[in-house]
Design a protein around this motif. Sequence first.
Motif, short mmCIF file in Angstrom:
data_model
loop_
_atom_site.label_atom_id
_atom_site.label_comp_id
_atom_site.label_asym_id
_atom_site.label_seq_id
_atom_site.Cartn_x
_atom_site.Cartn_y
_atom_site.Cartn_z
N ARG A 3 0.85 -1.20 0.00
CA ARG A 3 0.00 0.00 0.00
C ARG A 3 0.88 1.25 0.00
N ILE A 47 -4.13 10.08 -2.13
CA ILE A 47 -4.64 8.84 -2.72
C ILE A 47 -3.96 7.66 -2.06
N THR A 48 -4.75 6.78 -1.48
CA THR A 48 -4.21 5.53 -0.94
C THR A 48 -4.44 4.45 -1.99
N LEU A 49 -3.39 3.78 -2.39
CA LEU A 49 -3.55 2.78 -3.46
C LEU A 49 -2.65 1.58 -3.24
N GLU A 50 -3.03 0.50 -3.87
CA GLU A 50 -2.21 -0.72 -3.86
C GLU A 50 -1.42 -0.78 -5.16
N ALA A 60 1.34 5.14 -11.89
CA ALA A 60 -0.13 5.21 -11.89
C ALA A 60 -0.59 6.61 -11.49
N GLU A 63 -0.21 9.18 -14.19
CA GLU A 63 -1.25 9.01 -15.20
C GLU A 63 -2.60 9.55 -14.69
N MET A 64 -2.89 9.32 -13.40
CA MET A 64 -4.14 9.86 -12.83
C MET A 64 -4.15 11.39 -12.92
N LYS A 67 -4.74 12.37 -16.57
CA LYS A 67 -6.03 12.04 -17.14
C LYS A 67 -7.21 12.68 -16.42
N LEU A 68 -7.07 12.91 -15.12
CA LEU A 68 -8.25 13.38 -14.38
C LEU A 68 -7.97 14.52 -13.40
N LEU A 69 -6.90 14.41 -12.64
CA LEU A 69 -6.78 15.30 -11.48
C LEU A 69 -6.39 16.72 -11.83
#
Lengths: 87, 87
Positions: A3, A47-50, A60, A63-64, A67-69
């Motif tokens: 994580r 953002i908490t991510l695996e 990742a 890219e976020m 594409k979005l943020l």
Amino acid sequence: MARYIAHVNVMLRPLVNDPQGLAVAGGLQSLGFSGIQAVRVGKRIDITLEAASEVEASTAVREMCQKLLANAVIEDFEFEVAALATA
Amino acid sequence: MARYIAHVNVMLRPLVNDPQGLAVAGGLQSLGFSGIQAVRVGKRIDITLEAASEVEASTAVREMCQKLLANAVIEDFEFEVAALATA
């Protein structure tokens, strides 16, 4: 999978007008704070991510952002990724 | 007087519901990003100010957070202050 936590800052580019920042600067001056030269207001996104690795998490998150943020026309982003203890 | 830049992060407290964060998490998942566990959205405020010293700048910024920038009932703040080269 481990994580990770990503701290993303999205700010308007320096030359883009920032009415929210101007409003905050005016508010601070009304409250009696002096010496304020500029205020810029942006977003802070946690953002908490695996992911399999820190590098993969970074890829990742970049890219976020793209594409979005963040809106690349008017905003810049920066971020840092750190490992979290596994739950 | 020297110039300082304060980077202030204002985030909703962990137990406060964050619909904007949920919307961003949903958006990221719709875009195909997997492994997202949580997203929290807050504010990033950059303040350029004049102060006699870094300690004085920090004191002023803490007071700004308490009086205007953060709502202590639902938000936490943190900040860092750094000296800027004088113009």
